[in-house]
Design a protein around this motif. Sequence first.
Motif, PDB file in Angstrom:
ATOM      1  N   MET A  89      30.198  65.832  49.054  1.00  0.00           N
ATOM      2  CA  MET A  89      28.956  65.770  48.286  1.00  0.00           C
ATOM      3  C   MET A  89      29.325  65.793  46.804  1.00  0.00           C
ATOM      4  N   GLU A  90      28.575  65.035  46.003  1.00  0.00           N
ATOM      5  CA  GLU A  90      28.912  64.928  44.583  1.00  0.00           C
ATOM      6  C   GLU A  90      27.707  65.183  43.691  1.00  0.00           C
ATOM      7  N   THR A  91      28.024  65.610  42.483  1.00  0.00           N
ATOM      8  CA  THR A  91      27.074  65.635  41.374  1.00  0.00           C
ATOM      9  C   THR A  91      27.684  64.735  40.318  1.00  0.00           C
ATOM     10  N   TRP A  92      26.885  63.821  39.762  1.00  0.00           N
ATOM     11  CA  TRP A  92      27.415  62.899  38.767  1.00  0.00           C
ATOM     12  C   TRP A  92      26.342  62.488  37.773  1.00  0.00           C
ATOM     13  N   HIS A  93      26.795  61.962  36.649  1.00  0.00           N
ATOM     14  CA  HIS A  93      25.905  61.403  35.634  1.00  0.00           C
ATOM     15  C   HIS A  93      26.177  59.915  35.534  1.00  0.00           C
ATOM     16  N   GLU A  94      25.097  59.137  35.494  1.00  0.00           N
ATOM     17  CA  GLU A  94      25.210  57.716  35.202  1.00  0.00           C
ATOM     18  C   GLU A  94      24.643  57.489  33.815  1.00  0.00           C
ATOM     19  N   ILE A  95      25.370  56.749  33.011  1.00  0.00           N
ATOM     20  CA  ILE A  95      24.910  56.384  31.683  1.00  0.00           C
ATOM     21  C   ILE A  95      24.575  54.899  31.737  1.00  0.00           C
ATOM     22  N   THR A  96      23.282  54.585  31.535  1.00  0.00           N
ATOM     23  CA  THR A  96      22.837  53.197  31.599  1.00  0.00           C
ATOM     24  C   THR A  96      23.271  52.442  30.350  1.00  0.00           C
ATOM     25  N   LYS A  97      23.137  51.124  30.388  1.00  0.00           N
ATOM     26  CA  LYS A  97      23.522  50.287  29.247  1.00  0.00           C
ATOM     27  C   LYS A  97      22.794  50.696  27.975  1.00  0.00           C
ATOM     28  N   ASP A  98      21.557  51.213  28.105  1.00  0.00           N
ATOM     29  CA  ASP A  98      20.816  51.616  26.903  1.00  0.00           C
ATOM     30  C   ASP A  98      21.081  53.071  26.501  1.00  0.00           C
ATOM     31  N   GLY A  99      22.026  53.745  27.197  1.00  0.00           N
ATOM     32  CA  GLY A  99      22.429  55.096  26.823  1.00  0.00           C
ATOM     33  C   GLY A  99      21.699  56.216  27.531  1.00  0.00           C
ATOM     34  N   THR A 100      20.776  55.910  28.421  1.00  0.00           N
ATOM     35  CA  THR A 100      20.055  56.942  29.169  1.00  0.00           C
ATOM     36  C   THR A 100      21.009  57.618  30.153  1.00  0.00           C
ATOM     37  N   VAL A 101      20.972  58.944  30.183  1.00  0.00           N
ATOM     38  CA  VAL A 101      21.808  59.715  31.108  1.00  0.00           C
ATOM     39  C   VAL A 101      20.927  60.202  32.255  1.00  0.00           C
ATOM     40  N   ILE A 102      21.338  59.867  33.478  1.00  0.00           N
ATOM     41  CA  ILE A 102      20.601  60.281  34.671  1.00  0.00           C
ATOM     42  C   ILE A 102      21.543  61.145  35.507  1.00  0.00           C
ATOM     43  N   ARG A 103      21.060  62.316  35.921  1.00  0.00           N
ATOM     44  CA  ARG A 103      21.846  63.239  36.748  1.00  0.00           C
ATOM     45  C   ARG A 103      21.528  62.965  38.207  1.00  0.00           C
ATOM     46  N   PHE A 104      22.574  62.902  39.026  1.00  0.00           N
ATOM     47  CA  PHE A 104      22.433  62.648  40.465  1.00  0.00           C
ATOM     48  C   PHE A 104      23.158  63.734  41.249  1.00  0.00           C
ATOM     49  N   GLN A 105      22.652  63.989  42.453  1.00  0.00           N
ATOM     50  CA  GLN A 105      23.331  64.926  43.356  1.00  0.00           C
ATOM     51  C   GLN A 105      23.112  64.469  44.794  1.00  0.00           C
ATOM     52  N   THR A 106      24.211  64.269  45.505  1.00  0.00           N
ATOM     53  CA  THR A 106      24.146  63.868  46.906  1.00  0.00           C
ATOM     54  C   THR A 106      23.369  64.912  47.698  1.00  0.00           C
ATOM     55  N   THR A 107      22.469  64.443  48.566  1.00  0.00           N
ATOM     56  CA  THR A 107      21.722  65.363  49.425  1.00  0.00           C
ATOM     57  C   THR A 107      22.074  65.202  50.900  1.00  0.00           C
ATOM     58  N   GLU A 108      22.434  63.969  51.301  1.00  0.00           N
ATOM     59  CA  GLU A 108      22.773  63.751  52.712  1.00  0.00           C
ATOM     60  C   GLU A 108      23.650  62.513  52.861  1.00  0.00           C
ATOM     61  N   LYS A 109      24.619  62.642  53.751  1.00  0.00           N
ATOM     62  CA  LYS A 109      25.479  61.510  54.120  1.00  0.00           C
ATOM     63  C   LYS A 109      25.615  61.488  55.633  1.00  0.00           C
ATOM     64  N   ARG A 110      25.220  60.368  56.233  1.00  0.00           N
ATOM     65  CA  ARG A 110      25.479  60.122  57.650  1.00  0.00           C
ATOM     66  C   ARG A 110      26.308  58.851  57.674  1.00  0.00           C
ATOM     67  N   PRO A 111      27.621  58.989  57.814  1.00  0.00           N
ATOM     68  CA  PRO A 111      28.509  57.837  57.662  1.00  0.00           C
ATOM     69  C   PRO A 111      28.019  56.584  58.384  1.00  0.00           C
ATOM     70  N   TYR A 112      27.993  55.547  57.578  1.00  0.00           N
ATOM     71  CA  TYR A 112      27.711  54.167  57.986  1.00  0.00           C
ATOM     72  C   TYR A 112      26.253  53.891  58.324  1.00  0.00           C
ATOM     73  N   SER A 113      25.361  54.909  58.203  1.00  0.00           N
ATOM     74  CA  SER A 113      23.952  54.638  58.514  1.00  0.00           C
ATOM     75  C   SER A 113      22.971  55.134  57.458  1.00  0.00           C
ATOM     76  N   PHE A 114      23.276  56.226  56.746  1.00  0.00           N
ATOM     77  CA  PHE A 114      22.299  56.796  55.824  1.00  0.00           C
ATOM     78  C   PHE A 114      22.996  57.537  54.685  1.00  0.00           C
ATOM     79  N   TYR A 115      22.410  57.408  53.491  1.00  0.00           N
ATOM     80  CA  TYR A 115      22.927  58.081  52.293  1.00  0.00           C
ATOM     81  C   TYR A 115      21.734  58.398  51.405  1.00  0.00           C
ATOM     82  N   SER A 116      21.692  59.609  50.834  1.00  0.00           N
ATOM     83  CA  SER A 116      20.601  59.937  49.920  1.00  0.00           C
ATOM     84  C   SER A 116      21.088  60.863  48.813  1.00  0.00           C
ATOM     85  N   PHE A 117      20.362  60.810  47.703  1.00  0.00           N
ATOM     86  CA  PHE A 117      20.660  61.690  46.584  1.00  0.00           C
ATOM     87  C   PHE A 117      19.404  61.944  45.761  1.00  0.00           C
ATOM     88  N   ASP A 118      19.430  63.077  45.050  1.00  0.00           N
ATOM     89  CA  ASP A 118      18.379  63.408  44.099  1.00  0.00           C
ATOM     90  C   ASP A 118      18.764  62.847  42.743  1.00  0.00           C
TER      91      ASP A 118
END
Length: 166
Positions: A71-100
């Motif tokens: 599970m990961e916590t990460w920041h994405e910085i968009t081309k316009d400089g916006t920082v969005i915080r993400f955190q994995t909430t669920e992983k079911r290999p090869y069928s489902f992935y979700s994050f906040d």
Amino acid sequence: MVILYLLGGIIGIICLIFVIGLILPAERVVSRKGHLNVSPEILYGIVTNNNNWQYRTSLQDLIIIETAEGMETWHEITKDGTVIRFQTTEKRPYSFYSFDMETNMFTGYWTGEFEPDGVGGTLFTATEYIRVKNPFVKTLSYLFFDVGKLMEEYQDDLRKKVSSMN
């Protein structure tokens, strides 16, 4: 007198935008489906690998903050400089992935579903659920923040990534 009418009109418009924001649904849901000519295992590996984000044209950078038991916590910085915080909430290999996800303007979550198509490809469904914190900004987000277009760009980026692997 004209200035008073003008000022009253401006205040009226601002109030109308605010009221519309209160009336709009609390959660905005946008979903996009796409078919990719790669197995669910390979596509899942691409989508969940935050170390290999460079194929995504909307990003300037991606910084992994923490990794624990897949599970990961990460920041994405968009081309316009916006920082969005993400955190994995669920992983079911090869069928489902979700994050906040969260910024100072909105919170939400994202889900990805990976379904085999029976001939070696994958039907990929991404759904984004967004709650804008401020009613005024919520109204403006419907006018100026096209979530569907961003999701289509993401699917296009995935297609280009997959085709570059063949």
